[in-house]
Design an enzyme around this catalytic site. Sequence first.
Site, mmCIF file in Angstrom:
data_model
loop_
_atom_site.group_PDB
_atom_site.id
_atom_site.type_symbol
_atom_site.label_atom_id
_atom_site.label_comp_id
_atom_site.label_asym_id
_atom_site.label_seq_id
_atom_site.Cartn_x
_atom_site.Cartn_y
_atom_site.Cartn_z
ATOM 1 N N HIS A 178 -14.293 -66.145 127.527
ATOM 2 C CA HIS A 178 -15.298 -65.226 126.974
ATOM 3 C C HIS A 178 -16.057 -64.646 128.174
ATOM 4 O O HIS A 178 -16.756 -65.360 128.877
ATOM 5 C CB HIS A 178 -16.259 -65.989 126.051
ATOM 6 N N GLY A 227 -22.165 -64.849 113.899
ATOM 7 C CA GLY A 227 -22.447 -66.269 114.062
ATOM 8 C C GLY A 227 -21.201 -67.131 113.940
ATOM 9 O O GLY A 227 -21.276 -68.292 113.536
ATOM 10 N N VAL A 265 -29.672 -64.684 124.756
ATOM 11 C CA VAL A 265 -30.195 -65.961 125.259
ATOM 12 C C VAL A 265 -29.895 -66.088 126.756
ATOM 13 O O VAL A 265 -30.739 -66.516 127.547
ATOM 14 C CB VAL A 265 -29.540 -67.148 124.501
ATOM 15 N N ARG A 315 -29.005 -56.308 121.478
ATOM 16 C CA ARG A 315 -30.302 -56.960 121.693
ATOM 17 C C ARG A 315 -30.284 -57.726 123.004
ATOM 18 O O ARG A 315 -29.245 -57.819 123.656
ATOM 19 C CB ARG A 315 -30.534 -57.948 120.557
HETATM 20 P P1 ADP Z 1 -19.281 -63.448 115.861
HETATM 21 O O1 ADP Z 1 -19.917 -62.123 115.657
HETATM 22 O O2 ADP Z 1 -19.219 -64.243 114.601
HETATM 23 O O3 ADP Z 1 -19.800 -64.193 117.036
HETATM 24 P P2 ADP Z 1 -16.931 -62.608 117.423
HETATM 25 O O4 ADP Z 1 -16.118 -61.446 117.051
HETATM 26 O O5 ADP Z 1 -17.851 -62.451 118.593
HETATM 27 O O6 ADP Z 1 -17.729 -63.134 116.124
HETATM 28 O O7 ADP Z 1 -16.008 -63.846 117.676
HETATM 29 C C1 ADP Z 1 -16.537 -65.149 117.843
HETATM 30 C C2 ADP Z 1 -15.538 -66.035 118.522
HETATM 31 O O8 ADP Z 1 -14.326 -66.113 117.748
HETATM 32 C C3 ADP Z 1 -15.081 -65.554 119.885
HETATM 33 O O9 ADP Z 1 -15.972 -65.937 120.903
HETATM 34 C C4 ADP Z 1 -13.740 -66.246 120.002
HETATM 35 O O10 ADP Z 1 -13.946 -67.609 120.324
HETATM 36 C C5 ADP Z 1 -13.197 -66.179 118.593
HETATM 37 N N1 ADP Z 1 -12.369 -64.963 118.404
HETATM 38 C C6 ADP Z 1 -12.764 -63.790 117.851
HETATM 39 N N2 ADP Z 1 -11.753 -62.879 117.863
HETATM 40 C C7 ADP Z 1 -10.696 -63.515 118.429
HETATM 41 C C8 ADP Z 1 -9.341 -63.123 118.729
HETATM 42 N N3 ADP Z 1 -8.884 -61.895 118.454
HETATM 43 N N4 ADP Z 1 -8.534 -64.034 119.324
HETATM 44 C C9 ADP Z 1 -8.993 -65.279 119.610
HETATM 45 N N5 ADP Z 1 -10.229 -65.716 119.355
HETATM 46 C C10 ADP Z 1 -11.076 -64.847 118.767
#
Ligand code: ADP
Length: 460
Positions: free
Chosen positions: A219, A175, A305, A302
């Site tokens: 993303h 999250g 959305v 899962r």
């Molecule tokens: P969560 O499980 O909390 O959603 P994520 O690993 O998917 O965490 O990361 C959420 C967001 O954090 C990513 O969509 C991106 O915006 C940012 N983020 C995560 N890792 C990186 C990274 N190595 N470099 C830059 N941004 C990152």
Amino acid sequence: MTDVFTGSTELFDTVLIANRGEIAARIQRACRELGLKTVSICSEADKQASYGETADSFICVGPANATRSYLNKDAILLAARLTGTGAVHPGYGFLSENTSFSDAVEKAGLVFIGPDAQSIATMGDKITAKRAMIAAGVPCVPGPDTSLPDDAGVVAGIAEEIGYPVIIKAAGGGGGRGMRVVHEPASLQEAITLTREEARQAFGNPALYMEKFLQHPRHIELQVLCDTHGNAVWLGHRDCSMQRRHQKVVEEAPAPGISAEIMQPVGLACVEACQQIGYRGVGTFEFLYENGKFYFIEMNTRLQVEHPVTEMTSGIDIVQAQIKAAQGKYLELRQDDVICEGHSFECRINAEDPDTFLPSAGVVTDLAWPHGEGIRLDTHIHAGYRVSPYYDSLIAKLIVHAPTRPEAIAKMRQALAETRVEGISTNLPLLRALFEDAAFAQGETDIHYLEHWLKAWRAA
Ligand code: ADP
């Protein structure tokens, strides 16, 4: 939509939908189209839900507070037992990625419509997920696939090797929480101490890891579909870079400007990863994409959305496919047969103040939805519906599909102009303005674009 499964196995004829809101309505539709009976659940705050009227059974499992209703495993399992349910669909959020719930469902002799507890656990821990991805050849963000040791000197060495800026992440995070960016060595130790404490308190798991912080990524994510017999395909990609505070606002498929040549090896590696971990059902591999390269960040085990944009382009009903996979049917579709056509956008319509983003609860006094070719609306609300303050503010998903991206943008503009929700505040003004923005229309904007754009939009 195309049927991509064969086989006559019918492991269940009734599905309990352990969720609420638009996704409960969406799953119920898929079940009915497959001739399955449905059991819907609700909290005391959701007794008015329209999907309750069309469900074969509608059972209140607890009070408004989600911990005592939608997260109440015992109450949900009791509802399943009382109604003779054969399977449980968790939707997204709530118990959808909870290993003890999927375990309990299976121990109760029911089918969990999702992967097994082992896959959820592997992917739920970001370090084991990264390790599994590296083993399958999925490209990952530079940084070790092990947790950070306590020794400050060793940690400083890891950061030097990766190169600043780095990001410290909680293995059990989710999250958008449990992450901290570090720009120079002097701030490293403090960032680790703070993130470790946060991880311990929020996720009950103090393990941290470190990776390169990418400064201007997009993303991009990839949808997979697997049966229980080792067959797996990927259904193209989505771009979900339009985010505010790590929350997606607009999604699209395909991701603009990504060629089949560059996507192909990544898709094949994801399929390989699914086969290696014995993954079943649907899932999403999330990547950051920068300078022509993909970097895996996490897998969601899962339904998501934003699944409708992939349904619109691939012609495959992902929820029906997920249910058929859980029934033990065979995925007939081969990768070469996956054809994604046209362009699709999804707008998340939230009950929130467009300026402050604070949730807006209250009664929807009147509303108007758009109509026409290539327009889809996934919602559970209607005039007279009371938006409750207890849950996520998502009230509807407006989805369009057109032959090209510019045509899809034009269609979304018109659809948003026709949409009206009265009585509560929504983010519709923001969505309308965003679809007029030239840089967004151009495509290929990074994950920070929306927040910058919002500052300028609010100042205007
Ligand atoms: P969560 O499980 O909390 O959603 P994520 O690993 O998917 O965490 O990361 C959420 C967001 O954090 C990513 O969509 C991106 O915006 C940012 N983020 C995560 N890792 C990186 C990274 N190595 N470099 C830059 N941004 C990152």
